[in-house]
Design a protein around this motif. Structure first.
Motif, PDB file in Angstrom:
ATOM      1  N   TYR A 245     -18.097  -2.047   0.230  1.00  0.00           N
ATOM      2  CA  TYR A 245     -17.822  -3.337  -0.418  1.00  0.00           C
ATOM      3  C   TYR A 245     -16.427  -3.844  -0.059  1.00  0.00           C
ATOM      4  CZ  TYR A 245     -18.357  -6.929  -4.034  1.00  0.00           C
ATOM      5  OH  TYR A 245     -18.474  -8.122  -4.707  1.00  0.00           O
ATOM      6  N   LEU A 246     -15.452  -2.934  -0.003  1.00  0.00           N
ATOM      7  CA  LEU A 246     -14.114  -3.328   0.433  1.00  0.00           C
ATOM      8  C   LEU A 246     -14.130  -3.768   1.893  1.00  0.00           C
ATOM      9  CD1 LEU A 246     -11.905  -0.573  -1.253  1.00  0.00           C
ATOM     10  CD2 LEU A 246     -11.911  -3.014  -1.790  1.00  0.00           C
ATOM     11  N   GLU A 247     -14.929  -3.078   2.702  1.00  0.00           N
ATOM     12  CA  GLU A 247     -15.056  -3.465   4.109  1.00  0.00           C
ATOM     13  C   GLU A 247     -15.625  -4.876   4.223  1.00  0.00           C
ATOM     14  OE1 GLU A 247     -16.648  -1.452   8.215  1.00  0.00           O
ATOM     15  OE2 GLU A 247     -17.942  -1.281   6.467  1.00  0.00           O
ATOM     16  N   ALA A 248     -16.590  -5.207   3.367  1.00  0.00           N
ATOM     17  CA  ALA A 248     -17.178  -6.549   3.373  1.00  0.00           C
ATOM     18  C   ALA A 248     -16.121  -7.611   3.084  1.00  0.00           C
ATOM     19  CB  ALA A 248     -18.304  -6.631   2.335  1.00  0.00           C
TER      20      ALA A 248
ATOM     21  N   LEU B 194      -5.920 -14.983  -2.555  1.00  0.00           N
ATOM     22  CA  LEU B 194      -5.885 -13.577  -2.166  1.00  0.00           C
ATOM     23  C   LEU B 194      -5.475 -12.750  -3.374  1.00  0.00           C
ATOM     24  CD1 LEU B 194      -4.029 -13.686   1.302  1.00  0.00           C
ATOM     25  CD2 LEU B 194      -6.481 -13.356   0.931  1.00  0.00           C
ATOM     26  N   GLU B 195      -6.032 -11.547  -3.471  1.00  0.00           N
ATOM     27  CA  GLU B 195      -5.613 -10.632  -4.530  1.00  0.00           C
ATOM     28  C   GLU B 195      -5.553  -9.217  -3.974  1.00  0.00           C
ATOM     29  OE1 GLU B 195      -6.442  -9.394  -9.184  1.00  0.00           O
ATOM     30  OE2 GLU B 195      -7.745 -10.848  -8.207  1.00  0.00           O
ATOM     31  N   PHE B 196      -4.511  -8.485  -4.352  1.00  0.00           N
ATOM     32  CA  PHE B 196      -4.325  -7.106  -3.890  1.00  0.00           C
ATOM     33  C   PHE B 196      -5.103  -6.188  -4.823  1.00  0.00           C
ATOM     34  CE2 PHE B 196      -1.972  -3.091  -3.362  1.00  0.00           C
ATOM     35  CZ  PHE B 196      -1.879  -3.022  -1.978  1.00  0.00           C
ATOM     36  N   VAL B 197      -6.193  -5.591  -4.300  1.00  0.00           N
ATOM     37  CA  VAL B 197      -7.061  -4.722  -5.087  1.00  0.00           C
ATOM     38  C   VAL B 197      -7.389  -3.491  -4.257  1.00  0.00           C
ATOM     39  CG1 VAL B 197      -9.248  -4.516  -6.325  1.00  0.00           C
ATOM     40  CG2 VAL B 197      -8.099  -6.727  -6.224  1.00  0.00           C
ATOM     41  N   GLU B 198      -7.229  -2.305  -4.858  1.00  0.00           N
ATOM     42  CA  GLU B 198      -7.570  -1.056  -4.166  1.00  0.00           C
ATOM     43  C   GLU B 198      -6.893  -0.948  -2.801  1.00  0.00           C
ATOM     44  OE1 GLU B 198      -9.110   1.351  -5.577  1.00  0.00           O
ATOM     45  OE2 GLU B 198      -9.768   0.279  -7.374  1.00  0.00           O
TER      46      GLU B 198
ATOM     47  N   MET C 124     -16.962   1.032  -9.260  1.00  0.00           N
ATOM     48  CA  MET C 124     -17.199   1.899  -8.100  1.00  0.00           C
ATOM     49  C   MET C 124     -16.045   2.856  -7.839  1.00  0.00           C
ATOM     50  SD  MET C 124     -19.131  -0.390  -5.191  1.00  0.00           S
ATOM     51  CE  MET C 124     -18.151  -1.875  -5.376  1.00  0.00           C
ATOM     52  N   HIS C 125     -14.945   2.686  -8.557  1.00  0.00           N
ATOM     53  CA  HIS C 125     -13.758   3.494  -8.291  1.00  0.00           C
ATOM     54  C   HIS C 125     -13.912   4.885  -8.909  1.00  0.00           C
ATOM     55  CE1 HIS C 125      -9.739   4.071  -6.847  1.00  0.00           C
ATOM     56  NE2 HIS C 125      -9.312   4.448  -8.014  1.00  0.00           N
ATOM     57  N   SER C 126     -14.846   5.650  -8.353  1.00  0.00           N
ATOM     58  CA  SER C 126     -15.058   7.042  -8.745  1.00  0.00           C
ATOM     59  C   SER C 126     -15.620   7.760  -7.540  1.00  0.00           C
ATOM     60  CB  SER C 126     -16.036   7.147  -9.928  1.00  0.00           C
ATOM     61  OG  SER C 126     -17.341   6.781  -9.532  1.00  0.00           O
ATOM     62  N   ALA C 127     -15.472   9.092  -7.532  1.00  0.00           N
ATOM     63  CA  ALA C 127     -15.913   9.860  -6.372  1.00  0.00           C
ATOM     64  C   ALA C 127     -17.404   9.648  -6.109  1.00  0.00           C
ATOM     65  CB  ALA C 127     -15.618  11.339  -6.601  1.00  0.00           C
TER      66      ALA C 127
ATOM     67  N   LYS D  20       0.843  -1.197   0.000  1.00  0.00           N
ATOM     68  CA  LYS D  20       0.000   0.000   0.000  1.00  0.00           C
ATOM     69  C   LYS D  20       0.874   1.241   0.000  1.00  0.00           C
ATOM     70  CE  LYS D  20      -3.781   2.305   2.463  1.00  0.00           C
ATOM     71  NZ  LYS D  20      -3.208   3.659   2.265  1.00  0.00           N
ATOM     72  N   PHE D  21       1.902   1.260   0.849  1.00  0.00           N
ATOM     73  CA  PHE D  21       2.824   2.397   0.880  1.00  0.00           C
ATOM     74  C   PHE D  21       3.513   2.548  -0.478  1.00  0.00           C
ATOM     75  CE2 PHE D  21       6.959   4.353   1.398  1.00  0.00           C
ATOM     76  CZ  PHE D  21       6.715   5.423   2.249  1.00  0.00           C
ATOM     77  N   ALA D  22       3.947   1.429  -1.047  1.00  0.00           N
ATOM     78  CA  ALA D  22       4.666   1.480  -2.332  1.00  0.00           C
ATOM     79  C   ALA D  22       3.787   2.036  -3.433  1.00  0.00           C
ATOM     80  CB  ALA D  22       5.156   0.076  -2.702  1.00  0.00           C
TER      81      ALA D  22
END
Length: 303
Positions: free
Chosen positions: A182-185, A143-147, A170-173, A116-118
């Motif tokens: 959804y990410l929290e889910a 597992l997959e690294f998304v958002e 969903m990746h818009s303001a 995430k930092f990178a």
């Protein structure tokens, strides 16, 4: 691609994540981190990161170590299962933790924080994240690294067809609220909190409908899933040539709130009600499919 990888059937279908990270995967991620952070070991085994030096963030690995220790109740990494020592050099410490710690969830925590930092500081781009996710796939780890976070995937096909399109749309303001839910889910599902995961997935679905209704100036009624679905149908949000499919589609849209209400929406009484993984997976996939079709129709209506 090497023959050995072309011939590895795990590339075709992944397996559920079961709190296990193969030794091969850990070493592959080590090499990826060395490349991303430009890690070098000089004389006297003084390990340093040229990338962090240029960013004036030399304490990143120390901060990650401290954060993980605080979250998991460790004095230092030597307390972690499988880690017999904790070098004073924080980069060496994190590398040993990556390779040796037997609590794989904690290792995933560290990998997530470092990537995430990178990404946030442009040390890692799309190609690097694609490589990271490929490493998990080729080792059969779901597992997959998304958002900026890892999500659990239990079927490659369902993930590509239902979950990932929803995340991208969903990746818009405008849909930031549903995206966060959804990410929290997915985070709750990864942590084993299935009831909360279903609730958050249903909230993301409802927030998506509410966002569309508000953008079009339509009443949201009581704000319940049933009221929002009714508003979408009353305002002919779906094209008229879908009329023959309306009954089936409505049943599909009603499906997610039903799963939530029957399994998590009410008190469980004296007996503990366990929500199985397969039902949680169904809710996440159904939410993703519903959100995808709704946002696609909305985007098309704005052209």
């Amino acid at each position: 691609m090497l023959f050995s990888k072309r011939n590895n059937q795990k590339e075709i279908e992944i397996f559920p994540y079961d709190n296990t990270l193969p030794d091969r995967l850990r070493k592959q991620i080590y090499h990826l981190l060395v490349d991303v952070y430009q890690i070098e070991t000089g004389h006297g085994y003084n390990t340093s990161s040229n990338a962090l030096y240029r960013l004036n963030q030399p304490m990143l690995f120390a901060e990650v170590r401290q954060y993980i220790c605080a979250e998991h109740g460790l004095l230092d990494f030597s307390d972690a299962p499988g880690c017999g020592s904790d070098p004073s050099n924080s980069i060496q410490s994190c590398i040993m933790f990556l390779l040796d710690c037997k609590e794989s969830d904690w290792v995933v925590d560290m990998i997530e924080l470092l990537f995430k930092f990178a990404v946030d500081h442009r040390l890692a781009g799309l190609k690097t994240i694609e490589t990271l996710n490929m490493r998990f796939r080729e080792n059969g780890v779901g597992l997959e690294f998304v958002e900026d976070q890892f999500i659990k995937i239990d079927s490659t096909l369902l993930h590509m067809e239902a979950i990932k399109p929803a995340l991208l749309l969903m990746h818009s303001a405008q849909f930031a609220g549903p995206l966060d839910e959804y990410l929290e889910a997915h985070g709750q599902y990864r942590d084993g909190d299935n009831k909360a995961a279903i609730t958050s997935a249903a909230k993301a679905f409802e927030s998506t409908m509410k966002t569309i209704c508000q953008a079009n100036g339509w009443s949201t009624g009581k704000g319940t899933a049933a009221a929002l679905i009714q508003t979408l149908f009353d305002n002919e949000f779906l094209p008229s040539y879908y009329q023959t499919q309306l009954t089936s589609l409505r049943a599909t849209l009603d499906g997610l709130p039903t799963v939530r209400n029957n399994n998590t929406g009410h008190g469980q009484g004296a007996t503990i009600v366990n929500t199985p993984d397969y039902l949680t997976q169904y809710a996440l996939n159904l939410a993703g499919a519903n959100i995808t079709i709704l946002i696609k129709i909305y985007n098309e209506s704005q052209k």
